[in-house]
Design an enzyme around this catalytic site. Structure first.
Site, PDB file in Angstrom:
ATOM      1  N   PRO A   1     -24.868 -37.073 101.856  1.00 34.11           N
ATOM      2  CA  PRO A   1     -25.950 -36.261 101.077  1.00 34.11           C
ATOM      3  C   PRO A   1     -26.373 -36.986  99.615  1.00 34.11           C
ATOM      4  O   PRO A   1     -27.416 -36.838  99.387  1.00 34.11           O
ATOM      5  CB  PRO A   1     -25.340 -35.001 100.685  1.00 34.11           C
ATOM      6  N   PHE A   2     -25.418 -37.810  99.211  1.00 35.28           N
ATOM      7  CA  PHE A   2     -25.853 -38.656  97.919  1.00 35.28           C
ATOM      8  C   PHE A   2     -25.826 -40.220  98.315  1.00 35.28           C
ATOM      9  O   PHE A   2     -25.297 -40.810  97.385  1.00 35.28           O
ATOM     10  CB  PHE A   2     -25.025 -38.341  96.834  1.00 35.28           C
TER      11      PHE A   2
ATOM     12  N   GLU B   1     -20.366 -37.160  97.115  1.00 33.93           N
ATOM     13  CA  GLU B   1     -20.173 -36.411  96.074  1.00 33.93           C
ATOM     14  C   GLU B   1     -21.167 -36.345  94.896  1.00 33.93           C
ATOM     15  O   GLU B   1     -21.704 -37.310  94.563  1.00 33.93           O
ATOM     16  CB  GLU B   1     -18.765 -36.862  95.202  1.00 33.93           C
TER      17      GLU B   1
ATOM     18  N   LYS C   1     -11.784 -33.285  95.421  1.00 38.36           N
ATOM     19  CA  LYS C   1     -10.485 -33.582  95.399  1.00 38.36           C
ATOM     20  C   LYS C   1      -9.662 -32.944  96.489  1.00 38.36           C
ATOM     21  O   LYS C   1      -9.629 -31.843  96.556  1.00 38.36           O
ATOM     22  CB  LYS C   1      -9.525 -33.185  94.200  1.00 38.36           C
TER      23      LYS C   1
END
Length: 250
Positions: free
Chosen positions: A35-36, A53, A69
């Protein structure tokens, strides 16, 4: 006694190599869509990023951060995959690591938030990507109108998921023990809109390429705590590098 958790990174690299960065980025995104994801060039330096992230987002005055995490491999069969998802969610070690970073992010956002507005919108969410499951938490805050957007970034950077806690001490340990400088890796890439909204990723799962120096690298890391098993942490580093290794081997 120095820290609770340190994110320790190590570099995979290839020297004296010629690649077509855009073609490599296309292959990486086909194999491991994220997504990033981002493609970035500055002169002869390239970043081919398939990051899952989010570092920071601001939308209409609300700021969110979504630290990752906790990581496990996806399984090919539904029953086995549900089992590893559940094991990740119930892991006391992964939860402890995640909540340490959540507390750090809450503190970072509080510096520029309206009083009482910092909240944990989701704790220990399990999200699935192309090859991995990640434990992701979401921290929200309403930005104090008197705080410039640059202050939000200033207090939050570098992101706790890539440092550990307490932040200043672990950055000193990272400087002491990591063998190579991170450079753009574990930094942030994104945009700022004219109205002040912004969205920034965490630069992980990324290939960095210096065309003039013919040098390619893709660092990976994992969170080290007192309870860490060194072999499992090493395996996590290899797992995070897997998609990039496959693209380069192809």
């Amino acid at each position: 006694g120095d820290c609770y958790e340190v994110n320790f990174c190590r570099e995979n690299y290839m020297a004296d190599i010629d690649v077509c960065p855009l073609a490599l980025f296309d292959k990486l995104n086909r194999l491991s869509p994220a997504p990033f994801a981002a493609y970035y060039r500055l002169d002869d330096k390239y970043l081919l990023c398939s990051s899952p992230e989010r570092f920071l987002q601001q939308h209409e005055g609300t700021v969110i951060s979504q630290p990752i995490k906790g990581t496990t491999r996806k399984m090919p069969d539904a029953a086995g995959d549900e089992q590893v998802r559940r094991a990740l969610y119930e892991s006391a070690k992964e939860r402890a690591e995640n909540v340490m970073v959540v507390d750090l992010v809450r503190n970072d956002l509080a510096h520029t938030a309206s009083p009482g507005s910092v909240q944990v919108a989701e704790l220990f969410g399990i999200y699935s990507f192309a090859h991995l499951h990640h434990m992701i938490s979401t921290v929200k805050a309403v930005r104090d109108p008197a705080a410039p957007l640059t202050a939000v970034m200033q207090y939050a950077f570098p992101m706790g998921s890539m440092t550990g806690a307490p932040k200043i001490r672990v950055m000193q340990l990272i400087e002491q023990y990591e063998q190579t400088r991170r450079g753009l890796f574990s930094g942030a890439l994104g945009y700022i809109a004219p109205n002040g909204d912004f969205d920034l990723n965490v630069v992980i799962r990324s290939i960095l390429y210096n065309a003039t120096g013919r040098y390619l690298s893709f660092p990976t890391g994992s969170a080290i705590t007192f309870y860490s098993d060194p072999e499992k942490e090493w395996e996590e580093c290899l797992l995070k590098a897997e998609a990039m290794m496959k693209v380069l081997n192809a």
